[in-house]
Design an enzyme around this catalytic site. Structure first.
Site, PDB file in Angstrom:
ATOM      1  N   HIS A 133       0.817  -1.024  -0.008  1.00  0.00           N
ATOM      2  CA  HIS A 133      -0.067   0.024  -0.136  1.00  0.00           C
ATOM      3  C   HIS A 133       1.141   1.141  -0.013  1.00  0.00           C
ATOM      4  CE1 HIS A 133      -2.604   3.047   2.014  1.00  0.00           C
ATOM      5  NE2 HIS A 133      -4.060   2.290   1.494  1.00  0.00           N
ATOM      6  N   ASP A 157       3.345  -5.032   7.360  1.00  0.00           N
ATOM      7  CA  ASP A 157       2.403  -4.176   7.440  1.00  0.00           C
ATOM      8  C   ASP A 157       0.973  -5.355   7.531  1.00  0.00           C
ATOM      9  OD1 ASP A 157      -0.141  -2.868   6.875  1.00  0.00           O
ATOM     10  OD2 ASP A 157       0.614  -2.046   5.061  1.00  0.00           O
ATOM     11  N   GLN A 184      -3.825  -5.427   6.639  1.00  0.00           N
ATOM     12  CA  GLN A 184      -5.035  -6.378   5.814  1.00  0.00           C
ATOM     13  C   GLN A 184      -5.133  -7.966   6.641  1.00  0.00           C
ATOM     14  OE1 GLN A 184      -7.553  -5.590   3.967  1.00  0.00           O
ATOM     15  NE2 GLN A 184      -6.919  -3.537   3.614  1.00  0.00           N
ATOM     16  N   LYS A 241      -9.925  -1.479  10.635  1.00  0.00           N
ATOM     17  CA  LYS A 241      -9.848  -2.755   9.936  1.00  0.00           C
ATOM     18  C   LYS A 241     -10.157  -3.949  10.740  1.00  0.00           C
ATOM     19  CE  LYS A 241      -7.110  -0.726   6.042  1.00  0.00           C
ATOM     20  NZ  LYS A 241      -7.878  -0.527   5.223  1.00  0.00           N
ATOM     21  N   CYS A 246      -4.658   2.558  -3.692  1.00  0.00           N
ATOM     22  CA  CYS A 246      -3.549   3.066  -2.970  1.00  0.00           C
ATOM     23  C   CYS A 246      -2.500   2.129  -3.139  1.00  0.00           C
ATOM     24  CB  CYS A 246      -3.907   3.298  -1.403  1.00  0.00           C
ATOM     25  SG  CYS A 246      -4.927   4.635  -0.892  1.00  0.00           S
TER      26      CYS A 246
HETATM   27  N1  PMP Z   1      -1.608  -0.919   4.475  1.00  0.00           N
HETATM   28  C1  PMP Z   1      -2.516  -1.679   3.987  1.00  0.00           C
HETATM   29  C2  PMP Z   1      -2.112  -2.908   3.447  1.00  0.00           C
HETATM   30  C3  PMP Z   1      -3.823  -1.399   3.895  1.00  0.00           C
HETATM   31  O1  PMP Z   1      -4.796  -1.886   3.159  1.00  0.00           O
HETATM   32  C4  PMP Z   1      -4.191   0.094   4.405  1.00  0.00           C
HETATM   33  C5  PMP Z   1      -5.649   0.599   4.385  1.00  0.00           C
HETATM   34  N2  PMP Z   1      -5.941   0.586   3.193  1.00  0.00           N
HETATM   35  C6  PMP Z   1      -2.847   0.699   5.183  1.00  0.00           C
HETATM   36  C7  PMP Z   1      -1.748   0.214   5.190  1.00  0.00           C
HETATM   37  C8  PMP Z   1      -3.247   2.094   5.275  1.00  0.00           C
HETATM   38  O2  PMP Z   1      -3.980   1.935   6.605  1.00  0.00           O
HETATM   39  P1  PMP Z   1      -4.696   3.349   7.290  1.00  0.00           P
HETATM   40  O3  PMP Z   1      -5.008   4.182   6.090  1.00  0.00           O
HETATM   41  O4  PMP Z   1      -5.386   2.993   8.296  1.00  0.00           O
HETATM   42  O5  PMP Z   1      -3.481   4.064   7.962  1.00  0.00           O
END
Ligand code: PMP
Length: 399
Positions: free
Chosen positions: A114, A191, A194, A217, A356
């Site tokens: 991401h 990270d 997910q 999440k 993203c």
């Molecule tokens: N990493 C991953 C794999 C994500 O899916 C997301 C959210 N879509 C993020 C980071 C960022 O999370 P946040 O917007 O809650 O900081």
């Protein structure tokens, strides 16, 4: 009780929420915990010595212990509260990255990352004249570990990757990546944004150096996130946010800093978020990963079968690989935003766009796509509405 009924947002029976990978809906028990906190315990933790301050301090620190147990961290001080995965990774980039990554060093990222786990490292690489490399994929969407072994070297300082791709839902092999990284003297950031709604991660057993995730999440409120780090690493890292409660002594010209975790928790903290997160973890543990995965997997398979049957939809769903309940797809010849817009008339919420993850989309040569992601509160009716909505897309665009 039927799980859907535990989530008040689904009192609206016309809502067919298929975007849990963007954010999960919140069960009543989590909503109750926020109200309970403000009605009974609200004080500014660590600032004073009267009852409400002690109550909020206890709640905040108990929540830290819940997260510690959830990740199986050795000590609760290794759990830092932040506002999100994004803030956790920025903390790491500004603190660990700018301090320990130097000219000529390398950072290896997963191509499925991401943007939250790419852009902060680009900032570090530019400032410190370091180089970024990517781990590419096999046909099935899994990391090509040979590619990774070829790219990693003694110059690699950090390997930062998503445990699960937010676009493809493919689960990456944490233990193997950690082992290869450590054999080359590199640290690892996982990270887990997910991942943790679908499977547990044991930071001790997997020997993970840093791990980030967002509460929202995982059934918890927005605005609360976690950075886990091994004590010996966190202790060497400089603070990120400077201000109240992260200090030891402050004179007119100088300050010394508090021990971890406070060193990284400058300013008033999101206590109700931390409390909500601990209630969310308890709720998740109460349902159990087996049940969550069974429900999500069955819906994913049903949706996949029906999407493929439509004949005008392309799914980007690879076989023979471990994955969570996420399906990326396009209606052939129609932009994903148009598809999502029409689905909304049917009460179906799916994510559309680049998710993203532009480097991944470029790598896969997909300009944009829709993503349906399943949660424990979804049912067959949600999948049926998705299919009904897609038939309407076909009609509107005269496919
Ligand atoms: N990493 C991953 C794999 C994500 O899916 C997301 C959210 N879509 C993020 C980071 C960022 O999370 P946040 O917007 O809650 O900081």
């Amino acid at each position: 009780m039927e799980i859907k009924k535990e989530f008040p947002i689904f009192d609206d029976e016309n809502l067919h929420y298929l975007d849990t990978a963007a954010t999960s809906q919140k069960p009543q028990v989590v909503l109750d915990s926020i109200e309970r906190y403000y009605k009974n315990y609200n004080g500014n933790p660590g600032r004073g010595s009267y009852k409400l301050v002690m109550d909020s301090t206890r709640i905040f620190e108990d929540s830290r212990k819940t997260v510690q147990r959830f990740l199986n961290a050795k000590e609760k001080e290794e759990i830092i509260f932040t506002k999100s995965t994004t803030e956790s990774i920025n903390l790491l980039a500004y603190s660990f990255g700018l301090e320990f990554i130097n000219e000529g060093d390398e950072i290896i990222l997963g191509i499925t990352n991401h943007h939250a786990n790419i852009v902060p490292w680009q900032m570090v690489a530019k400032k410190k004249k370091a180089k970024i490399k990517y781990i590419y994929l096999h046909e099935n969407g899994q990391f090509d570990l040979d590619d990774f072994k070829y790219k990693i070297s003694r110059r690699t300082k950090l390997v930062a990757f998503s445990a699960v791709s937010n676009v493809t839902g493919v689960v990456h092999p944490i233990d193997e990546v950690v082992e290869i990284a450590h054999n080359n003297g590199a640290y690892v950031l996982v990270d887990a944004a997910q991942a943790l709604l679908h499977f547990p991660i044991d930071v001790l057993k997997s020997n993970i150096d840093f791990l980030a995730f967002s509460g929202h999440k995982l059934f918890a409120p927005m605005g609360i996130g976690i950075l886990y780090g091994k004590r010996q690493l966190l202790e060497k890292m400089p603070p990120f946010l400077f201000g109240g409660d992260m200090i030891e002594f402050v004179t007119e010209q100088n300050s010394t800093f508090a021990p971890i975790p406070n060193k990284f928790e400058g300013g008033t903290q999101n206590v109700e978020g931390a409390y909500g997160l601990s209630e969310a973890i308890n709720y998740l543990n109460g349902i159990g990963y087996d049940q969550i995965n069974k429900i999500e997997h069955d819906l994913e398979m049903k949706a996949l079968f029906e999407l493929r049957n439509l004949g005008f939809v392309t799914t980007y769903h690879t076989e023979n690989v471990e994955r969570v309940g996420v399906i990326a797809f396009n209606v052939n010849g129609v932009h994903s935003h148009d598809v999502a817009f029409i689905l909304d008339y049917y009460g179906v919420g799916v994510r559309s766009g680049h998710h993203c993850a532009q480097p991944l989309m470029n790598y896969l040569e997909i300009p944009s796509c829709c993503r349906a992601s399943f949660g424990v509160y979804n049912d067959a009716g949600d999948v049926e509405k998705l299919i009904e909505g897609l038939r309407k897309v076909k009609e509107v665009f005269k496919l």
